[in-house]
Design an enzyme around this catalytic site. Structure first.
Site, PDB file in Angstrom:
ATOM      1  N   ASP A  35       0.856  -1.170   0.000  1.00 17.15           N
ATOM      2  CA  ASP A  35       0.000   0.000   0.000  1.00 17.15           C
ATOM      3  C   ASP A  35       0.899   1.229   0.000  1.00 17.15           C
ATOM      4  O   ASP A  35       2.109   1.126   0.165  1.00 17.15           O
ATOM      5  CB  ASP A  35      -0.905  -0.002   1.231  1.00 17.15           C
ATOM      6  CG  ASP A  35      -2.260   0.601   0.933  1.00 17.15           C
ATOM      7  OD1 ASP A  35      -2.353   1.413   0.000  1.00 17.15           O
ATOM      8  OD2 ASP A  35      -3.222   0.249   1.636  1.00 17.15           O
ATOM      9  N   HIS A  36       0.314   2.368  -0.195  1.00 15.10           N
ATOM     10  CA  HIS A  36       1.066   3.618  -0.219  1.00 15.10           C
ATOM     11  C   HIS A  36       0.531   4.544   0.857  1.00 15.10           C
ATOM     12  O   HIS A  36      -0.651   4.528   1.174  1.00 15.10           O
ATOM     13  CB  HIS A  36       0.917   4.314  -1.591  1.00 15.10           C
ATOM     14  CG  HIS A  36       1.483   3.522  -2.716  1.00 15.10           C
ATOM     15  ND1 HIS A  36       2.786   3.636  -3.101  1.00 15.10           N
ATOM     16  CD2 HIS A  36       0.921   2.597  -3.535  1.00 15.10           C
ATOM     17  CE1 HIS A  36       3.014   2.825  -4.117  1.00 15.10           C
ATOM     18  NE2 HIS A  36       1.886   2.173  -4.394  1.00 15.10           N
ATOM     19  N   ARG A  37       1.418   5.338   1.376  1.00 14.19           N
ATOM     20  CA  ARG A  37       0.980   6.372   2.316  1.00 14.19           C
ATOM     21  C   ARG A  37       0.118   7.373   1.560  1.00 14.19           C
ATOM     22  O   ARG A  37       0.386   7.701   0.415  1.00 14.19           O
ATOM     23  CB  ARG A  37       2.188   7.091   2.915  1.00 14.19           C
ATOM     24  CG  ARG A  37       3.044   6.233   3.814  1.00 14.19           C
ATOM     25  CD  ARG A  37       4.124   7.096   4.462  1.00 14.19           C
ATOM     26  NE  ARG A  37       3.518   7.969   5.452  1.00 14.19           N
ATOM     27  CZ  ARG A  37       3.523   7.719   6.767  1.00 14.19           C
ATOM     28  NH1 ARG A  37       4.101   6.637   7.224  1.00 14.19           N
ATOM     29  NH2 ARG A  37       2.958   8.548   7.601  1.00 14.19           N
ATOM     30  N   THR A  43       2.749  10.095  -2.581  1.00 16.70           N
ATOM     31  CA  THR A  43       2.503   8.675  -2.316  1.00 16.70           C
ATOM     32  C   THR A  43       3.692   7.820  -2.756  1.00 16.70           C
ATOM     33  O   THR A  43       3.688   6.613  -2.563  1.00 16.70           O
ATOM     34  CB  THR A  43       1.249   8.192  -3.081  1.00 16.70           C
ATOM     35  OG1 THR A  43       1.473   8.381  -4.481  1.00 16.70           O
ATOM     36  CG2 THR A  43       0.016   8.943  -2.626  1.00 16.70           C
TER      37      THR A  43
END
Length: 167
Positions: A35-37, A43
């Site tokens: 996942d990405h921040r 991101t």
């Protein structure tokens, strides 16, 4: 020899990733759980690029995941179907070509589109219950081989008729 190769292929499909006896067209994709921040301006996962950015690896660890992707038995994936993380695809489902699956797919459901939506069920609820109880993919390989025609083109009644008897 050719029959042996075919039976070996069935054993491979039964034990393979993506669900035993799953079929797939070229280009099927499963997105990993990465996942990405989303709480900062970017991101982009800079730390995975290494060098001095690697010292900030803590910024990308422990991100919430969506869980495992689970694919049932006897699932067909069309060309370039994409499955997002954390999705459960039920037994006997069909994923249309080019679909992006973001939600669970019911047993014997047909989905398509972006995002994929349920188009219809292949069988009635009662028939799905019967098919799940029959679980042909767990039958002995020799029994599957003897009844391929029924498994592929018979009715649920026909399948029940040829199911191995428990002794």
């Amino acid at each position: 020899m050719l029959a042996e190769l075919r039976e070996d292929r069935v054993e491979h499909l039964r034990a393979g990733a993506g669900g035993p006896a799953a079929g797939t067209a070229p280009g099927r994709r499963h997105m990993n759980g990465a996942d990405h921040r989303m709480d900062g301006p970017s991101t982009f996962p800079f730390p995975i690029m290494g060098a001095s950015w690697a010292e900030h690896f803590d910024l990308i660890t422990g991100l919430p995941g969506r869980g495992d992707t689970v694919v049932g038995h006897d699932v067909w994936f069309g060309y370039r179907a994409t499955v997002m993380p954390g999705v459960r695809i039920g037994h006997g489902a069909i994923i249309a070509s080019g679909s992006v699956v973001v939600d669970d797919v019911p047993d014997y459901g047909i989905v398509g589109g972006n995002p994929a939506e349920l188009i219809r069920r292949r069988f009635s609820d009662a028939e799905v219950d019967r098919l799940l109880a029959l679980a042909w993919w767990d039958w002995p390989l020799q029994h599957i081989t003897e009844h391929v025609r029924t498994i592929m083109s018979g009715s649920v009644d026909d399948l029940e008729e040829v199911a191995p008897r428990v002794k």
